[in-house]
Design a protein around this motif. Structure first.
Motif, PDB file in Angstrom:
ATOM      1  N   ARG A  17       0.840  -1.192   0.000  1.00  0.00           N
ATOM      2  CA  ARG A  17       0.000   0.000   0.000  1.00  0.00           C
ATOM      3  C   ARG A  17       0.880   1.248   0.000  1.00  0.00           C
ATOM      4  NH1 ARG A  17      -5.079   1.744   1.540  1.00  0.00           N
ATOM      5  NH2 ARG A  17      -5.097   3.732   2.640  1.00  0.00           N
ATOM      6  N   GLY A  18       0.554   2.187  -0.859  1.00  0.00           N
ATOM      7  CA  GLY A  18       1.320   3.417  -0.924  1.00  0.00           C
ATOM      8  C   GLY A  18       2.535   3.326  -1.830  1.00  0.00           C
ATOM      9  N   ARG A  19       2.660   2.225  -2.540  1.00  0.00           N
ATOM     10  CA  ARG A  19       3.778   2.064  -3.474  1.00  0.00           C
ATOM     11  C   ARG A  19       3.225   1.728  -4.847  1.00  0.00           C
ATOM     12  NH1 ARG A  19       8.292   0.700  -0.520  1.00  0.00           N
ATOM     13  NH2 ARG A  19       9.495   1.169  -2.377  1.00  0.00           N
ATOM     14  N   VAL A  20       4.045   1.875  -5.892  1.00  0.00           N
ATOM     15  CA  VAL A  20       3.623   1.542  -7.251  1.00  0.00           C
ATOM     16  C   VAL A  20       4.734   0.793  -7.972  1.00  0.00           C
ATOM     17  CG1 VAL A  20       2.124   3.566  -7.449  1.00  0.00           C
ATOM     18  CG2 VAL A  20       4.505   3.692  -8.219  1.00  0.00           C
ATOM     19  N   THR A  21       4.413   0.143  -9.056  1.00  0.00           N
ATOM     20  CA  THR A  21       5.433  -0.514  -9.874  1.00  0.00           C
ATOM     21  C   THR A  21       5.056  -0.329 -11.334  1.00  0.00           C
ATOM     22  OG1 THR A  21       6.753  -2.515 -10.142  1.00  0.00           O
ATOM     23  CG2 THR A  21       4.364  -2.801  -9.982  1.00  0.00           C
ATOM     24  N   THR A  22       5.856  -0.866 -12.231  1.00  0.00           N
ATOM     25  CA  THR A  22       5.620  -0.650 -13.654  1.00  0.00           C
ATOM     26  C   THR A  22       5.349  -1.960 -14.391  1.00  0.00           C
ATOM     27  OG1 THR A  22       7.897  -0.944 -14.400  1.00  0.00           O
ATOM     28  CG2 THR A  22       7.290   1.224 -13.541  1.00  0.00           C
ATOM     29  N   TYR A  23       4.788  -1.843 -15.568  1.00  0.00           N
ATOM     30  CA  TYR A  23       4.493  -3.013 -16.392  1.00  0.00           C
ATOM     31  C   TYR A  23       5.790  -3.745 -16.726  1.00  0.00           C
ATOM     32  CZ  TYR A  23       0.146  -0.444 -16.911  1.00  0.00           C
ATOM     33  OH  TYR A  23      -0.999   0.247 -16.657  1.00  0.00           O
ATOM     34  N   PRO A  54      -5.170  -4.597  -6.956  1.00  0.00           N
ATOM     35  CA  PRO A  54      -4.818  -3.167  -6.899  1.00  0.00           C
ATOM     36  C   PRO A  54      -4.175  -2.711  -8.202  1.00  0.00           C
ATOM     37  CG  PRO A  54      -3.182  -4.439  -5.723  1.00  0.00           C
ATOM     38  CD  PRO A  54      -4.241  -5.431  -6.178  1.00  0.00           C
ATOM     39  N   ALA A  55      -4.918  -2.742  -9.276  1.00  0.00           N
ATOM     40  CA  ALA A  55      -4.376  -2.413 -10.597  1.00  0.00           C
ATOM     41  C   ALA A  55      -3.956  -0.948 -10.694  1.00  0.00           C
ATOM     42  CB  ALA A  55      -5.415  -2.735 -11.669  1.00  0.00           C
ATOM     43  N   HIS A  56      -4.491  -0.117  -9.787  1.00  0.00           N
ATOM     44  CA  HIS A  56      -4.155   1.304  -9.829  1.00  0.00           C
ATOM     45  C   HIS A  56      -2.717   1.557  -9.389  1.00  0.00           C
ATOM     46  CE1 HIS A  56      -5.605   0.336  -5.804  1.00  0.00           C
ATOM     47  NE2 HIS A  56      -4.833   1.295  -5.355  1.00  0.00           N
ATOM     48  N   ARG A  57      -2.072   0.523  -8.801  1.00  0.00           N
ATOM     49  CA  ARG A  57      -0.679   0.682  -8.371  1.00  0.00           C
ATOM     50  C   ARG A  57       0.296   0.318  -9.472  1.00  0.00           C
ATOM     51  NH1 ARG A  57      -1.862  -2.473  -2.828  1.00  0.00           N
ATOM     52  NH2 ARG A  57      -3.090  -0.875  -1.792  1.00  0.00           N
ATOM     53  N   VAL A  58      -0.212   0.063 -10.658  1.00  0.00           N
ATOM     54  CA  VAL A  58       0.654  -0.259 -11.786  1.00  0.00           C
ATOM     55  C   VAL A  58       0.581   0.861 -12.818  1.00  0.00           C
ATOM     56  CG1 VAL A  58       1.202  -1.942 -13.565  1.00  0.00           C
ATOM     57  CG2 VAL A  58       0.180  -2.695 -11.415  1.00  0.00           C
ATOM     58  N   LEU A  79      -7.757   6.795  -6.025  1.00  0.00           N
ATOM     59  CA  LEU A  79      -7.303   5.598  -5.322  1.00  0.00           C
ATOM     60  C   LEU A  79      -5.864   5.762  -4.863  1.00  0.00           C
ATOM     61  CD1 LEU A  79      -8.808   2.861  -7.654  1.00  0.00           C
ATOM     62  CD2 LEU A  79      -9.485   3.360  -5.312  1.00  0.00           C
ATOM     63  N   LEU A  80      -5.027   6.295  -5.735  1.00  0.00           N
ATOM     64  CA  LEU A  80      -3.612   6.481  -5.404  1.00  0.00           C
ATOM     65  C   LEU A  80      -3.429   7.523  -4.305  1.00  0.00           C
ATOM     66  CD1 LEU A  80      -2.066   6.368  -8.987  1.00  0.00           C
ATOM     67  CD2 LEU A  80      -1.797   4.674  -7.177  1.00  0.00           C
ATOM     68  N   GLU A  81      -4.134   8.622  -4.422  1.00  0.00           N
ATOM     69  CA  GLU A  81      -3.972   9.691  -3.436  1.00  0.00           C
ATOM     70  C   GLU A  81      -4.498   9.276  -2.064  1.00  0.00           C
ATOM     71  OE1 GLU A  81      -5.696  13.152  -5.295  1.00  0.00           O
ATOM     72  OE2 GLU A  81      -3.751  13.665  -6.176  1.00  0.00           O
ATOM     73  N   SER A  82      -5.463   8.348  -2.067  1.00  0.00           N
ATOM     74  CA  SER A  82      -5.980   7.865  -0.788  1.00  0.00           C
ATOM     75  C   SER A  82      -4.947   6.993  -0.083  1.00  0.00           C
ATOM     76  CB  SER A  82      -7.272   7.077  -1.021  1.00  0.00           C
ATOM     77  OG  SER A  82      -6.992   5.848  -1.655  1.00  0.00           O
ATOM     78  N   GLU A  83      -3.904   6.595  -0.833  1.00  0.00           N
ATOM     79  CA  GLU A  83      -2.832   5.801  -0.240  1.00  0.00           C
ATOM     80  C   GLU A  83      -1.598   6.649   0.025  1.00  0.00           C
ATOM     81  OE1 GLU A  83      -2.044   2.440  -2.667  1.00  0.00           O
ATOM     82  OE2 GLU A  83      -4.048   1.611  -2.461  1.00  0.00           O
ATOM     83  N   GLY A  84      -1.718   7.950  -0.228  1.00  0.00           N
ATOM     84  CA  GLY A  84      -0.599   8.845   0.035  1.00  0.00           C
ATOM     85  C   GLY A  84       0.292   9.085  -1.158  1.00  0.00           C
ATOM     86  N   ILE A  85      -0.126   8.623  -2.348  1.00  0.00           N
ATOM     87  CA  ILE A  85       0.667   8.837  -3.560  1.00  0.00           C
ATOM     88  C   ILE A  85       0.140  10.071  -4.281  1.00  0.00           C
ATOM     89  CG2 ILE A  85       1.336   7.884  -5.792  1.00  0.00           C
ATOM     90  CD1 ILE A  85       1.011   5.108  -4.599  1.00  0.00           C
ATOM     91  N   LEU A  86       0.991  11.072  -4.425  1.00  0.00           N
ATOM     92  CA  LEU A  86       0.571  12.295  -5.102  1.00  0.00           C
ATOM     93  C   LEU A  86       0.577  12.122  -6.611  1.00  0.00           C
ATOM     94  CD1 LEU A  86       2.378  15.083  -3.033  1.00  0.00           C
ATOM     95  CD2 LEU A  86      -0.012  14.335  -2.912  1.00  0.00           C
ATOM     96  N   VAL A  87      -0.503  12.578  -7.228  1.00  0.00           N
ATOM     97  CA  VAL A  87      -0.605  12.481  -8.682  1.00  0.00           C
ATOM     98  C   VAL A  87      -0.926  13.854  -9.261  1.00  0.00           C
ATOM     99  CG1 VAL A  87      -1.877  11.484 -10.611  1.00  0.00           C
ATOM    100  CG2 VAL A  87      -1.397  10.100  -8.579  1.00  0.00           C
TER     101      VAL A  87
END
Length: 103
Positions: A17-23, A54-58, A79-87
């Motif tokens: 949660r609060g992290r992302v990755t790439t394809y 959590p497809a929004h983290r990709v 969804l991302l901002e609710s996890e603390g990820i600024l967009v």
DNA sequence: CACTTGACGAGCT
DNA sequence: TAGCTCGCCAAGT
């Protein structure tokens, strides 16, 4: 060895949660570094086969929310901002900071 | 059954 | 710096 799709979903489910990755990172983790498009296709179908994912983290390699149009109900950015990820402008802020390398 | 279209990305021009 | 090409292959037409 599970299906390629299943392994993609397996990794996506592991994103903290609060992290992302790439394809591309997911593709590399599966030993198919050149098949990043397949990961995108897998995600495209994930909402049917694995709705809870959590497809929004990709995002893509530059942190751009390329798949935002596939999120009809709740906006991907929300969804991302609710996890603390600024967009900002469909792009993840400090992408290198929140990037999570599949293990 | 043949052809096109992508939630991508690296490399080349 | 920006645009183009190619690899990859499932799904849709």
């Amino acid at each position: 060895m599970p299906d390629f799709y299943e392994r993609v979903y397996e990794i996506v489910a592991l994103i903290p949660r609060g992290r992302v990755t790439t394809y591309g990172a997911i593709a590399s983790a599966l030993g198919a570094a050149r098949s990043s498009r397949l990961v995108g296709i897998a995600m495209n179908h994930s909402h049917l086969t694995h709705p809870h994912l959590p497809a929004h983290r990709v995002v893509n390699r530059s942190g751009l929310l390329t798949g935002k149009h596939h999120f009809t109900s709740v906006p991907m950015q929300e969804l991302l901002e609710s996890e603390g990820i600024l967009v900002i402008d469909d792009c993840v802020v400090d992408f290198s900071e929140v990037f999570w390398q599949p293990q």
